[in-house]
Design an enzyme around this catalytic site. Structure first.
Site, mmCIF file in Angstrom:
data_model
loop_
_atom_site.group_PDB
_atom_site.id
_atom_site.type_symbol
_atom_site.label_atom_id
_atom_site.label_comp_id
_atom_site.label_asym_id
_atom_site.label_seq_id
_atom_site.Cartn_x
_atom_site.Cartn_y
_atom_site.Cartn_z
ATOM 1 N N ASN A 151 -33.335 -9.421 49.167
ATOM 2 C CA ASN A 151 -32.525 -8.129 49.315
ATOM 3 C C ASN A 151 -32.556 -7.457 48.057
ATOM 4 O OD1 ASN A 151 -31.358 -10.658 49.264
ATOM 5 N ND2 ASN A 151 -29.352 -9.238 48.521
ATOM 6 N N CYS A 324 -23.185 -7.020 46.919
ATOM 7 C CA CYS A 324 -22.403 -8.212 46.933
ATOM 8 C C CYS A 324 -22.092 -8.579 45.522
ATOM 9 C CB CYS A 324 -22.963 -9.538 47.607
ATOM 10 S SG CYS A 324 -23.761 -8.902 48.950
HETATM 11 C C1 LIG Z 1 -27.154 -7.692 54.048
HETATM 12 C C2 LIG Z 1 -27.721 -9.244 54.003
HETATM 13 C C3 LIG Z 1 -27.234 -10.576 54.536
HETATM 14 C C4 LIG Z 1 -25.595 -10.314 55.048
HETATM 15 O O1 LIG Z 1 -25.665 -9.730 56.260
HETATM 16 P P1 LIG Z 1 -24.109 -9.159 56.852
HETATM 17 O O2 LIG Z 1 -24.398 -8.681 58.169
HETATM 18 O O3 LIG Z 1 -23.754 -7.795 55.923
HETATM 19 O O4 LIG Z 1 -23.240 -10.133 56.945
HETATM 20 C C5 LIG Z 1 -27.722 -11.664 54.335
HETATM 21 N N1 LIG Z 1 -29.000 -11.796 53.915
HETATM 22 C C6 LIG Z 1 -29.465 -10.933 53.396
HETATM 23 C C7 LIG Z 1 -30.949 -10.965 52.944
HETATM 24 C C8 LIG Z 1 -29.043 -9.508 53.471
HETATM 25 O O5 LIG Z 1 -29.577 -8.582 52.873
#
Ligand SMILES: *Cc1c(COP(=O)(O)O)cnc(C)c1O
Length: 395
Positions: A151, A324
């Site tokens: 991400n 985050c």
């Molecule tokens: C955004 C994200 C998450 C978290 O997903 P949510 O639906 O916001 O809880 C987990 N893993 C990755 C790789 C992400 O990009």
């Protein structure tokens, strides 16, 4: 110019997703567990959403459970595998240090309970090799969890190769595919994925809804106890509107995936080329084995946060690392894991383009970032020391 370039943090809902959501919020608001026809229509909508979502990742619909999103799916997949492992006397888990915190924090908790976790090495290219997974598997390994696409730096892992290694060694393989589903070809059967996490708001669906795929025969541990929804694996009245919107969003994303990928990869190359001409800068992660939408750079001598604020003034919404971690002063664990020193990791910028991005926008981003980086360096004491030879350039 206003450019939303933070699609890795969240995406705008598509018109199809909003329409589907409205229908089930406004008109078809029945509880899928009710026996009268309005309830049954909601049940049918859930069944249809499950089938359409399963088709997009080549899965059996019975293997999909709906959750509140990526974090919950990651938690449930890992806790379930740990539970199954413990019962079989296997308490070793393999992962990478560049996983999302939903994975890393769940593993930290399991480590406190006695699980042994191996963090695989990641190269400066941000890739985890299948050979390193194979070398790390032990007789007591119960789970390999490696994300599909990162991400922050967007690097895409050799998922099919890792899946093949795990299948051969009979170890469960979970992948956090939150950044991949709807953006990259995902096929749980061909890629030999045992469990997969996805989240609707990363592919133009609503926030607070996602799904977990678990291959047949894998007994999931419920995280929420209560009613018998989702075959007793996830209690609570289903988020019908959110789930139907997720299915609509995913079908649309999957249908235009190839076309969008091709277009975005061209824009990405242009963006990388443009930003590379800023002195003492470096691309983070492999230039090609990355999400078509993702560009992540480090610029020496500046703070990522100041860069973001000035880009915001120019109408550009971008990020430094992940949503985050912003707000905390720690540099990104992903950048540190690929070998960027603290000093450089602080000056990072993530641009994640949307499918509607244009060449013009990319040119505007390049000129804006170039201008803002030069401006910030103009009064950075760190930059002054570097230029005066009092400290050494890293990039
Ligand atoms: C955004 C994200 C998450 C978290 O997903 P949510 O639906 O916001 O809880 C987990 N893993 C990755 C790789 C992400 O990009």
């Amino acid at each position: 110019m206003n450019i939303y370039a933070d699609n890795a943090a969240t995406t705008a809902m598509s018109a199809a997703a909003i329409d589907a959501m409205n229908l089930y919020l406004r008109d078809e608001f029945g509880n899928p567990s009710s026996l009268y026809s309005a309830g049954q229509r909601a049940r049918e909508a859930l069944d249809s959403a499950r089938e359409r979502i399963a088709a997009c990742i080549n899965a059996d619909p019975r293997c999909i459970i709906f959750t509140s999103g990526g974090s919950e799916s990651d938690n449930q997949a890992i806790i379930s595998a740990a539970e199954l492992g413990k019962r079989a006397g296997k308490t070793h888990i393999i992962t990478s240090p560049i996983e999302h915190h939903a994975v890393l924090h769940t593993l930290k908790k399991l480590q406190k309970q006695g699980f042994d976790v191996t963090y695989l090495p990641v190269g400066t290219d941000g890739i985890v090799s299948a050979a390193s997974v194979a070398a790390a598997i032990r007789p007591d390994t119960c789970l390999v969890t490696v994300m599909f696409a990162n991400n922050e730096i967007g690097t895409v892992q050799p998922v099919a190769e890792i899946g093949a290694v795990c299948a051969e060694r009979k170890v469960l393989f979970h992948t956090d595919a939150v950044q991949a589903v709807g953006h990259l070809p995902v096929d749980v059967t061909a890629q030999k994925i045992s469990m997969l996490s996805a989240s609707a708001h990363k592919f133009h669906g609503p926030k607070g809804v996602g799904f977990l795929y678990a291959a047949r025969g894998i007994k999931l541990t419920p995280l929420i106890e209560g009613g018998a929804q989702e075959r007793g694996l996830r209690a609570g009245t289903e988020n019908v509107a959110g789930i139907c919107a997720m299915a609509a969003a995913l079908e649309e994303s999957a249908a235009s995936l190839e076309e969008n990928s091709r277009k975005l990869a061209c824009l990405r190359r242009k963006l990388i080329k443009g930003l590379s001409s800023i002195p003492h800068s470096a691309l983070n992660g492999d230039a090609e084995k990355r999400l078509p939408s993702n560009v992540n750079f480090c610029f020496e001598g500046i703070e990522g946060e100041s860069l973001l604020l000035l880009l915001d003034d120019k109408g550009i919404s971008a990020s430094s690392g992940s949503a985050c971690t912003s707000g905390s002063l720690d540099p990104s664990h992903v950048l540190l894991a690929i070998g960027r020193p603290h000093a450089v990791a602080h000056g990072s910028l993530r641009i994640s383009l949307g499918e509607d991005a244009t060449e013009e926008q990319v040119e505007y981003i390049i000129s804006s970032v170039t201008e803002v980086v030069a401006y910030l360096r103009g009064f950075s004491p760190v930059w002054r020391d570097l230029c005066a030879g009092k400290s050494e350039f890293i990039l």
